[in-house]
Design a protein around this motif. Sequence first.
Motif, short mmCIF file in Angstrom:
data_model
loop_
_atom_site.label_atom_id
_atom_site.label_comp_id
_atom_site.label_asym_id
_atom_site.label_seq_id
_atom_site.Cartn_x
_atom_site.Cartn_y
_atom_site.Cartn_z
N TYR A 1 1.89 -79.07 28.70
CA TYR A 1 2.91 -79.19 29.75
C TYR A 1 4.05 -80.10 29.31
N ALA A 2 3.70 -81.18 28.61
CA ALA A 2 4.74 -82.10 28.14
C ALA A 2 5.69 -81.36 27.20
N LYS A 3 5.12 -80.59 26.26
CA LYS A 3 5.97 -79.92 25.29
C LYS A 3 6.69 -78.72 25.88
N CYS A 4 6.22 -78.23 27.03
CA CYS A 4 6.92 -77.14 27.70
C CYS A 4 7.89 -77.69 28.73
N GLY A 5 8.15 -79.00 28.68
CA GLY A 5 9.19 -79.56 29.53
C GLY A 5 8.73 -79.98 30.92
N ARG A 6 7.45 -79.85 31.22
CA ARG A 6 6.99 -80.19 32.56
C ARG A 6 6.10 -81.43 32.52
N ILE A 7 6.76 -82.57 32.28
CA ILE A 7 6.02 -83.83 32.21
C ILE A 7 5.36 -84.14 33.55
N ASP A 8 5.94 -83.61 34.64
CA ASP A 8 5.34 -83.82 35.97
C ASP A 8 3.96 -83.17 36.05
N LEU A 9 3.84 -81.96 35.48
CA LEU A 9 2.55 -81.27 35.50
C LEU A 9 1.55 -81.97 34.57
N SER A 10 2.06 -82.50 33.45
CA SER A 10 1.20 -83.28 32.56
C SER A 10 0.54 -84.39 33.35
N ARG A 11 1.37 -85.12 34.10
CA ARG A 11 0.87 -86.27 34.84
C ARG A 11 -0.14 -85.84 35.90
N GLN A 12 0.11 -84.65 36.51
CA GLN A 12 -0.84 -84.13 37.51
C GLN A 12 -2.21 -83.90 36.89
N VAL A 13 -2.20 -83.25 35.74
CA VAL A 13 -3.47 -82.99 35.06
C VAL A 13 -4.15 -84.31 34.73
N PHE A 14 -3.34 -85.24 34.21
CA PHE A 14 -3.86 -86.55 33.81
C PHE A 14 -4.50 -87.26 35.00
N ASP A 15 -3.80 -87.24 36.15
CA ASP A 15 -4.30 -87.96 37.32
C ASP A 15 -5.59 -87.35 37.87
N LYS A 16 -5.73 -86.03 37.71
CA LYS A 16 -6.91 -85.37 38.29
C LYS A 16 -8.14 -85.41 37.40
N MET A 17 -7.99 -85.94 36.20
CA MET A 17 -9.13 -85.92 35.27
C MET A 17 -10.26 -86.81 35.77
N PRO A 18 -11.51 -86.30 35.76
CA PRO A 18 -12.63 -87.14 36.16
C PRO A 18 -12.98 -88.18 35.09
N ALA A 19 -12.76 -87.84 33.83
CA ALA A 19 -13.06 -88.80 32.76
C ALA A 19 -12.00 -88.67 31.68
N ARG A 20 -11.41 -89.82 31.33
CA ARG A 20 -10.38 -89.80 30.29
C ARG A 20 -10.91 -90.47 29.05
N ASP A 21 -10.43 -90.02 27.91
CA ASP A 21 -10.76 -90.72 26.67
C ASP A 21 -9.47 -91.23 26.04
N ILE A 22 -9.59 -91.83 24.89
CA ILE A 22 -8.42 -92.43 24.24
C ILE A 22 -7.35 -91.38 23.97
N VAL A 23 -7.80 -90.16 23.65
CA VAL A 23 -6.82 -89.10 23.36
C VAL A 23 -6.00 -88.78 24.61
N SER A 24 -6.64 -88.81 25.79
CA SER A 24 -5.92 -88.53 27.03
C SER A 24 -4.75 -89.50 27.21
N TRP A 25 -5.05 -90.78 27.05
CA TRP A 25 -4.00 -91.80 27.22
C TRP A 25 -2.92 -91.63 26.16
N ASN A 26 -3.33 -91.45 24.91
CA ASN A 26 -2.34 -91.31 23.84
C ASN A 26 -1.43 -90.10 24.07
N THR A 27 -2.03 -89.00 24.49
CA THR A 27 -1.25 -87.78 24.70
C THR A 27 -0.23 -87.97 25.81
N MET A 28 -0.65 -88.65 26.87
CA MET A 28 0.26 -88.86 28.00
C MET A 28 1.41 -89.79 27.58
N ILE A 29 1.07 -90.84 26.83
CA ILE A 29 2.12 -91.77 26.34
C ILE A 29 3.09 -91.01 25.43
N ALA A 30 2.53 -90.18 24.53
CA ALA A 30 3.38 -89.40 23.62
C ALA A 30 4.27 -88.45 24.42
#
Length: 779
Positions: free
Chosen positions: A452-481
């Motif tokens: 979603y980030a690379k398709c221009g929809r950073i808002d949808l990226s954040r939605q996916v991120f917020d709804k995740m039940p469990a995040r790992d280091i890659v999740s955080w790094n990807t969102m920051i990137a």
Amino acid sequence: MGLPRGHLRSFSTAAVRLHRPPSGSISHEVKDKKEWQLELEQQIARGQLALARQVFDRIPAPDARVYNALIRAYSWRGPFHAAIDLYRSMLYFRVPPNKYTFPFVLKACSALADLRAGRTIHAHAAAAGLHTDLFVSAALIDLYIRRARFGPAANVFAKMPTRDVVAWNAMLAGYANHGMYHHAIAHFLDMQDRGGLRPNASTLVSLLPLLAQHEALFQGTSVHAYCLRAYLDQNEEQVLIGTALLDMYAKCKHLVYACRVFHGMPIRNEVTWSALIGGFVLCDRMTEAFNLFKDMLVEGLCFLSATSVASALRVCASLADLRMGTQLHALLAKSGIHADLTAGNSLLSMYAKAGLMNEAMMLFDETAIKDTISYGALLSGYVQNGKAEEAFLVFKKMQACNVQPDIATMVSLIPACSHLAALQHGRCSHGSVIIRGLALETSICNSLIDMYAKCGRIDLSRQVFDKMPARDIVSWNTMIAGYGIHGLGKEATTLFLGMKNQGFAPDDVTFICLIAACSHSGLVTEGKHWFDTMTHKYGILPRMEHYICMVDLLARGGFLDEAYQFIQSMPLKADVRVWGALLGACRIHKNIDLGKQVSRMIQKLGPEGTGNFVLLSNIFSAAGRFDEAAEVRIIQKVKGFKKSPGCSWIEINGSLHAFVGGDQSHPCSPDIYHELDNILVDIKKLGYQADTNFVLQDLEEEEKQKALLYHSEKLAIAFGVLSLNEDKTIFVTKNIRVCGDCHTAIKYMTLVRNRTIIVRDANRFHHCKNGQCSCGDFW
DNA sequence: GTAGGGTTAG
């Protein structure tokens, strides 16, 4: 003894068919019942099950003991269904099964994973009052556990008046095979506390892989100590225990211990070798892994197995050693294990990772048996080699052949949408993972965030991120990137702080993402601060990638000299990419002198890739020094580097439309050119002037303007203007960087056509609206 | 008891 009603009807046809008159090569002399029974036992002992069957059929009115002998023989190595059929005919002829019948017929059900027959037989055993018998119970537990029916298995277990190690082990094996770590550990402790039993070799062979999977080094070490105390490492099960221990240490990345176990083993087999080689592969110690493989071949060809070759092929793929890989291919073919699915998939993957997609495809077509992993290897090969459309074709083929995609398949496929910046494709894939019930898997979410980030929809990226039940280091790094490529440096920083608050330790990649985000947003001071924090507070040793980010940050921010000094003070020898970052900034800031100096450095290092030639050539062109620009391009040509052609594409209603500069191949070309000419007239009225510095060729002024006007991104945008309603954002992707003239023109276009235009280029996002660009011309 | 396809960075 009462048997459940109804079994007669369902079992009768099979039973009648089975009772054919005797035939074949057994003696036809008249024998009494005892003599026939003796012959039956002899045939079974010889493993002659077909002849045993013929003898069985001659026995008049066989009793349970006779039935049991043959059922037991069938349940040993099959045919398993024959055991069940014989049991059925036993019921048909009203011969009551006894406590020696049930364990064996249940074992056959277990081997066939036939839960339905097993349940019926369970009911029969209960009716006969034999369901709590030690052996019957153990067989029932094994049956239920194999099909993950933990409730019924635990029930059987609970009802046993006395329990032996076999029963405890059956339950434990079930928990372990289904990855139920906590159940398994609790059960293991219970076995010793409540059951008063000592674990045996089977117990530990079940437990150790589970400990390995959870990298439970501490528990694993205690198990090792127990093995030594109980002398479990000295009996005939030594190879099994030793290998399981070795593998546990290897999976915990404790190769020193793994090797120590390996060297202490008096007998090793192919599994032992494979486990150790796999351990070195896991720890990314590829050369040593390959040397071990060679040692293994020296010690004995008998150790060669599909598994060890698979590991060795992974080494070749990782080291990009195609010569060794093809040799292994030949070795496989010679040794006759090339038909193995695992080995075949490793080969496929090796060719795919090496970029030899034709070879991979040929191998794929040649193999008769393909599974999810075969498709996955091919699919990810296409994605990694930048052939996203082919990857989608593989995915379609997979579905047509009824091969189910799993988590890894989807995790490979989703980046294909990112490469194409095809939001519609991406949303379809998102839908697909929702339908498959995989939408909350961490790795899937990670790839969705990126897509979603690379398709221009950073808002949808954040939605996916917020709804995740469990995040790992890659999740955080990807969102920051993601925030980084959108020029949202502040948001990236906030997220980084949130990450720390939630107790996540940032890793080396986190800081690459964070510093890059600062760089794209012009936050030079912040970027420097995070670099210091990384080294001083977190003790992370900067890698070349960190230095690239820092040089990019400083140089792009206009601190060219500081960037140059930074490179000089690096403890590592700066590579082409570091100098390339500086050269890129020289172009932005039109610093020819430094640009020349830097390009000399690059040429000394031997330029890898073409980007640097193009940059240098652009710097000369921008300064109007066309002779020197041409010279660079000649050197580039002589040295055999090709400039990758600029290409832009746009997705309209789920279809992709691609353009190269001056492209007239699109069916709507006349309209597109007409629209573009109109746009040019309109933007000139607002003050746009073509910046012909960005034309590399030494052409007449008018021709230069034309060359600029028909740049691929302008064509794609014009097509977007024609195809999309005014309220829709025009999203264009370009494989290389957007040129300065296009950048200016796009900003004017947003005004004259009242549009929001987003261009994703090789470097970052340009979010343009009302005559402004999100990058603040800082790109 | 071992093994094959996967997500982040420049």
